[in-house]
Design a protein around this motif. Sequence first.
Motif, mmCIF file in Angstrom:
data_model
loop_
_atom_site.group_PDB
_atom_site.id
_atom_site.type_symbol
_atom_site.label_atom_id
_atom_site.label_comp_id
_atom_site.label_asym_id
_atom_site.label_seq_id
_atom_site.Cartn_x
_atom_site.Cartn_y
_atom_site.Cartn_z
ATOM 1 N N ALA A 199 -32.000 15.006 37.501
ATOM 2 C CA ALA A 199 -31.511 16.328 38.178
ATOM 3 C C ALA A 199 -32.393 17.617 37.601
ATOM 4 O O ALA A 199 -32.646 18.388 38.234
ATOM 5 C CB ALA A 199 -29.959 16.606 37.573
ATOM 6 N N LEU A 200 -32.587 17.397 36.282
ATOM 7 C CA LEU A 200 -33.710 18.402 35.599
ATOM 8 C C LEU A 200 -34.914 18.422 36.538
ATOM 9 O O LEU A 200 -35.242 19.542 36.757
ATOM 10 C CB LEU A 200 -33.913 18.136 34.275
ATOM 11 C CG LEU A 200 -32.876 18.382 33.121
ATOM 12 C CD1 LEU A 200 -33.285 17.850 31.933
ATOM 13 C CD2 LEU A 200 -32.794 19.996 33.023
ATOM 14 N N SER A 227 -26.782 22.313 36.817
ATOM 15 C CA SER A 227 -26.303 21.410 37.304
ATOM 16 C C SER A 227 -26.565 19.833 36.758
ATOM 17 O O SER A 227 -26.085 18.793 37.182
ATOM 18 C CB SER A 227 -26.206 21.522 38.913
ATOM 19 O OG SER A 227 -27.701 21.141 39.243
ATOM 20 N N ALA A 228 -27.578 19.968 35.851
ATOM 21 C CA ALA A 228 -28.016 18.896 35.461
ATOM 22 C C ALA A 228 -27.286 18.240 34.006
ATOM 23 O O ALA A 228 -27.795 17.466 33.704
ATOM 24 C CB ALA A 228 -29.757 19.102 34.974
ATOM 25 N N HIS A 266 -35.544 17.048 39.483
ATOM 26 C CA HIS A 266 -35.101 17.783 41.173
ATOM 27 C C HIS A 266 -34.921 19.095 40.902
ATOM 28 O O HIS A 266 -35.575 19.975 41.753
ATOM 29 C CB HIS A 266 -33.949 17.210 41.309
ATOM 30 C CG HIS A 266 -33.479 17.466 42.589
ATOM 31 N ND1 HIS A 266 -32.447 18.463 42.594
ATOM 32 C CD2 HIS A 266 -33.679 17.491 44.073
ATOM 33 C CE1 HIS A 266 -32.584 18.863 44.229
ATOM 34 N NE2 HIS A 266 -33.152 18.148 44.803
ATOM 35 N N ASN A 267 -34.304 19.829 40.177
ATOM 36 C CA ASN A 267 -33.916 21.193 40.192
ATOM 37 C C ASN A 267 -35.227 22.004 39.748
ATOM 38 O O ASN A 267 -35.556 23.228 40.272
ATOM 39 C CB ASN A 267 -32.978 21.778 39.080
ATOM 40 C CG ASN A 267 -31.731 21.093 39.597
ATOM 41 O OD1 ASN A 267 -31.349 20.761 40.563
ATOM 42 N ND2 ASN A 267 -30.455 21.274 38.552
ATOM 43 N N TYR A 316 -27.139 15.156 29.881
ATOM 44 C CA TYR A 316 -27.820 15.824 30.789
ATOM 45 C C TYR A 316 -28.801 14.562 31.500
ATOM 46 O O TYR A 316 -28.945 13.595 31.110
ATOM 47 C CB TYR A 316 -29.086 16.481 30.119
ATOM 48 C CG TYR A 316 -28.428 17.587 29.192
ATOM 49 C CD1 TYR A 316 -27.270 18.284 29.578
ATOM 50 C CD2 TYR A 316 -28.693 17.637 27.777
ATOM 51 C CE1 TYR A 316 -26.900 19.491 28.564
ATOM 52 C CE2 TYR A 316 -28.306 18.464 26.643
ATOM 53 C CZ TYR A 316 -27.259 19.250 27.360
ATOM 54 O OH TYR A 316 -26.745 20.211 26.322
ATOM 55 N N SER A 317 -29.123 14.933 32.873
ATOM 56 C CA SER A 317 -29.719 13.997 33.829
ATOM 57 C C SER A 317 -31.301 14.263 33.725
ATOM 58 O O SER A 317 -31.534 15.425 34.385
ATOM 59 C CB SER A 317 -29.151 13.991 35.031
ATOM 60 O OG SER A 317 -30.072 13.542 36.129
ATOM 61 N N THR A 318 -32.090 13.449 33.530
ATOM 62 C CA THR A 318 -33.668 13.600 33.634
ATOM 63 C C THR A 318 -33.932 13.923 35.189
ATOM 64 O O THR A 318 -34.955 14.947 35.463
ATOM 65 C CB THR A 318 -34.375 12.582 33.191
ATOM 66 O OG1 THR A 318 -34.038 12.235 31.762
ATOM 67 C CG2 THR A 318 -36.033 12.802 33.297
ATOM 68 N N SER A 327 -30.924 23.829 34.746
ATOM 69 C CA SER A 327 -30.361 23.029 34.035
ATOM 70 C C SER A 327 -28.929 23.204 34.196
ATOM 71 O O SER A 327 -28.236 22.032 33.758
ATOM 72 C CB SER A 327 -30.537 23.410 32.599
ATOM 73 O OG SER A 327 -30.260 24.465 32.129
ATOM 74 N N SER A 369 -26.209 14.129 44.039
ATOM 75 C CA SER A 369 -25.884 14.456 42.641
ATOM 76 C C SER A 369 -26.365 13.409 41.797
ATOM 77 O O SER A 369 -26.145 12.307 42.258
ATOM 78 C CB SER A 369 -24.325 14.925 42.613
ATOM 79 O OG SER A 369 -24.004 15.061 41.241
ATOM 80 N N GLN A 370 -26.701 13.563 40.778
ATOM 81 C CA GLN A 370 -27.225 12.340 39.866
ATOM 82 C C GLN A 370 -25.702 12.028 38.929
ATOM 83 O O GLN A 370 -25.955 11.249 38.225
ATOM 84 C CB GLN A 370 -28.167 12.921 38.854
ATOM 85 C CG GLN A 370 -29.370 13.389 39.513
ATOM 86 C CD GLN A 370 -29.990 12.298 40.416
ATOM 87 O OE1 GLN A 370 -29.980 11.298 40.146
ATOM 88 N NE2 GLN A 370 -30.925 12.872 41.363
#
Length: 422
Positions: free
Chosen positions: A36-37, A283-284, A39-40, A32-34, A281, A2-3
């Motif tokens: 995580a976006l 989990s980001a 990665h997803n 929001y995490s760049t 988006s 997780s970020q």
Amino acid sequence: MSQFAYTNGILHAEGNSLEALAQSIRTPFYCYSTAALTHNFQAFENALCQRNSLVCFAVKANPNLAVINTLSSLGAGADVVSEGELRRALAGGVPADKIVFSGVGKTREELRYALDKRILQINVESLSELKLLSEIACENGVEADIAVRVNPDVDAVTHEKITTGRQENKFGIDISAAESIYEYASSLPGICPTAVAMHIGSQLVDLAPFRTAFKRLRELVTALGGAGHQIRRIDLGGGLGVSYNGESYDVPGPELYAQVVNEVLGDIDCTLMFEPGRVISGSAGVLVTKVIYVKKGEGRNFVIVDAAMNDLIRPALYDAQHDIQPVRLPPADACTQLYDIVGPVCETGDTFARQIAMPDIIEGDYLVFNAAGAYGASMSSTYNSRCLVPEILVRGKEFSIVRKRPSYEEMFSLEQFADWQE
Ligand SMILES: *Cc1c(COP(=O)(O)O)cnc(C)c1O
């Protein structure tokens, strides 16, 4: 990984302390995490990239321009459901030839705008829309590349408000009528029926309905081919669910979803299109909030936070339970208590969690609602005249305010007294 993780006892978004952000930006806010976006999106694309495909992010899940731009720079297309979203997708850097326009109620103006911008595909959802589109295309001297969105009549087994693929839902055209619609569509001037589309619902955590729907779509594509139609693209919609609160069942990810896609459609000679929103988006993003009061009642402890149902409506609308974490990691020996976590809005529905066990919470603590990056900010409102909350995008140690908190003056700015008032 997780970020959003604890470093030195403080929850971080990548390299940013959420406590420091909360102190400087003031709560509530979305973060929001760049990474995580990215990665997803890449996990989804890599799972399906063995073949010719296009992944169109469903903009309604998170329409922030900076989020769209993050995804478009990775090669994402966009699935839009209004002219506003179409304009956002273009403004966020998505090329027109990667945009698909869905929705049951596209107006004449919206269709004209879409044709004007030469987007990739319009997913038509009714006979009336088809006729109107033909008329507009002819007026403008262009050809409209369309898919008919078919309704495969499968039960997506999700919350009733977000199932879309059953006969009684308003979406798409009954799959049994699809062949005659394509016949009719190809006779209409200005219409090129080059694709087939479906979308059966959202937050699906079981792959079986996808498999059934994909099979029905495959049969349709085969039949259409037999009737001489040149179907080049199959749009499988979105709908893959995410985990909100340590569900007891396994939420299937993109790899398992891709297996089903390949199993049913792997050998078909068409571009496959996907319209994932939530799984990209969700989990980001987190919603960060502050505890205003702890109110101890008879047998009930209420934690009143500064975020409310107008900021995150999913619990009230879909009975969603977002996992809640304290920003400061409590000591290992902290006592836990049962809490109801509620917002300040004057409705009982403004409840984020009931009777959850959390380590002692005190006034002034910061909490986060996890997996709030989809259908969070995008569904927020100013109900109770609460200003829309800011949105922050982080990248490593950097952060940027990608939607500012409006002032109260800005909130009132579209209103005025009637002519006879002073
Ligand atoms: C909402 C929607 C999506 C995205 O759904 P998710 O569950 O967020 O993946 C995709 N396509 C259409 C037509 C939609 O309406």
